[in-house]
Design an enzyme around this catalytic site. Structure first.
Site, short mmCIF file in Angstrom:
data_model
loop_
_atom_site.label_atom_id
_atom_site.label_comp_id
_atom_site.label_asym_id
_atom_site.label_seq_id
_atom_site.Cartn_x
_atom_site.Cartn_y
_atom_site.Cartn_z
N GLU A 5 -5.86 -10.98 -1.31
CA GLU A 5 -6.68 -10.82 -0.08
C GLU A 5 -8.17 -10.86 -0.44
OE1 GLU A 5 -5.42 -7.46 2.31
OE2 GLU A 5 -3.31 -7.75 1.82
N GLU A 37 0.79 -1.24 0.00
CA GLU A 37 0.00 0.00 0.00
C GLU A 37 0.82 1.29 0.00
OE1 GLU A 37 -2.80 -0.40 3.22
OE2 GLU A 37 -3.66 -2.21 2.39
C1 GLA Z 1 -4.93 -4.69 4.19
C2 GLA Z 1 -3.66 -5.37 4.62
C3 GLA Z 1 -3.94 -6.63 5.36
C4 GLA Z 1 -5.06 -6.47 6.36
C5 GLA Z 1 -6.25 -5.94 5.67
C6 GLA Z 1 -7.38 -5.89 6.66
O1 GLA Z 1 -5.50 -5.24 3.11
O2 GLA Z 1 -2.81 -5.68 3.56
O3 GLA Z 1 -2.81 -7.04 6.03
O4 GLA Z 1 -4.67 -5.59 7.37
O5 GLA Z 1 -5.92 -4.67 5.17
O6 GLA Z 1 -7.44 -7.05 7.44
#
Ligand code: GLA
Length: 387
Positions: free
Chosen positions: A275, A170
């Site tokens: 994710e 990020e």
């Molecule tokens: C982001 C992060 C993850 C996690 C999510 C929420 O996507 O990359 O590690 O913290 O937020 O669970």
């Protein structure tokens, strides 16, 4: 001397007593047993997509501390890659300057190695869930040295045991510019180049990734592509790009997802869904992505399925999962991994984001680890295609 052998009624009594003890033993033990995993005729997720991509899940510490044996068994059955949901973030790995806590991460690695599961390290560099001491650093030199030590120490410890690292998480704003994190502010864009270099030096065999949310948005996509090109121009090894894929029932569209997969693959690197989860709950602010610092007060209207998910929504979720997996399979020459952010609905972070204490249903298994309609619809794709 009294011999039972010669006294049938005493022998009978003894047998009765023993049977009673055995029965008691069985009852106590059975009461302790959890319900078995469901027997399905379907092959597992990992077997179904073995020719396409790795299938993974983010896991929490209950799994490796043996508190969640159902979860651990499900992992072994269904998935061939795991990512620790939280425990390898900076605040846990190096809570104090130069003091590393390896115990939990070591156990994840052992679990993966023993079970032949590809392990994804998440993550080395992120502005969030940082240790407080890092945020207090004022000098660029000290921050650079701390970053280098953090990346190298952790990556070196697990050399040869890690499939891939989310090296940087990020680093972009929504408009595609670089996020004004502590790292950018003090070290400039060099922190990106250096983090990848240090990770490669420490563990030359691990794959190295850039990971972010909203990667289907036009501006952010442009920014991510520029970032990867910049790393490539600097001669830095980057193997893949992680699209976090925190999505909704309708957003992003299949076209947006497809365009993004193609655009990232054009960079000559692997594309991963890192994710994946699909929220079914209302979102009045049109909030997208996973900016973890955003959180709002809720109301009952915002938590419409607190008892159970209506069939109509479960069907919609199953269709959405089927559609996106069909797209992933179509582009499986470009996609190397699809990881869900959690295993069962009860553990998902989406029960608490962007509003706390809601009941969400974003994954393939319900709160008792039973497969949902969405699970079956994903597997159907491969069954359909083998007819
Ligand atoms: C982001 C992060 C993850 C996690 C999510 C929420 O996507 O990359 O590690 O913290 O937020 O669970």
């Amino acid at each position: 001397m009294f011999h039972m052998k010669n006294n049938p009624s005493a022998l009978f009594k003894k047998i009765k007593n023993l049977s009673f003890i055995a029965l008691l033993f069985l009852m106590v033990n059975c009461a302790d047993q959890k319900p078995p995993l469901p027997e399905t005729k379907e092959v597992s997720l990992k077997e179904s997509f073995a020719d396409n991509f790795l299938i993974g899940a983010a896991v929490n510490d209950a799994l490796i501390s043996l508190k969640d044996s159902l979860g651990a068994n499900l992992i072994k059955k269904e998935y061939n890659t795991i990512t620790p949901e939280n425990s390898m973030k900076w605040m846990y790995m190096e809570p104090q300057q130069g003091v590393f806590e390896f115990e939990t991460a070591d156990r994840y690695i052992d679990f993966s190695t023993k079970n032949n599961i590809a392990f994804i390290g998440h993550n080395l560099v992120w502005h969030s869930q940082l240790a407080e001491w890092v945020e207090k650093i004022t000098s660029a030199e000290e921050l650079n040295a701390s970053l280098k030590n953090h990346v190298q120490t952790i990556a070196a410890r697990y050399t040869g045991k890690i499939h891939g690292w989310d090296v940087v998480n990020e680093a972009l704003n929504e408009d595609g510019t670089l996020r004004n994190s502590l790292f950018l502010e003090k070290l400039g864009p060099d922190y990106l180049v250096n983090s990848f270099k240090w990770a490669e030096e420490a563990d030359p065999k691990a794959e190295l990734y850039y990971n972010d949310y909203n990667m289907t948005h036009v501006e952010k996509r442009k920014g991510a592509i520029e970032l990867v090109k910049m790393l490539q121009k600097e001669g830095v090894k980057i193997d893949g790009i992680g699209m976090q894929a925190h999505w909704g029932l309708e957003d992003p569209t299949l076209e947006q997802i497809e365009t993004s997969i193609l655009a990232y693959a054009d960079l000559g690197i692997k594309v991963m869904m890192t994710e994946l989860d699909i929220t079914v709950l209302p979102n009045p602010w049109d909030l997208e992505g996973a900016e973890v610092s955003q959180n709002f007060e809720g109301s009952e209207q915002m938590n419409p399925y607190s008892d159970q998910l209506p069939d109509s929504v479960a069907t919609q979720l199953a269709k959405r999962y089927k559609d996106i997996f069909e797209l992933f399979v179509k582009h499986s020459d470009k996609i190397s991994r699809v990881t869900f952010w959690g295993i069962n609905d009860g553990h998902s972070w989406l029960n608490n984001w962007p509003i706390e204490k809601r009941t969400n249903y974003p994954l393939l298994f319900d709160r008792s680890y039973q497969p949902k309609a969405a699970y079956h619809s994903v597997l159907e794709i491969k069954q359909d295609s083998t007819h």
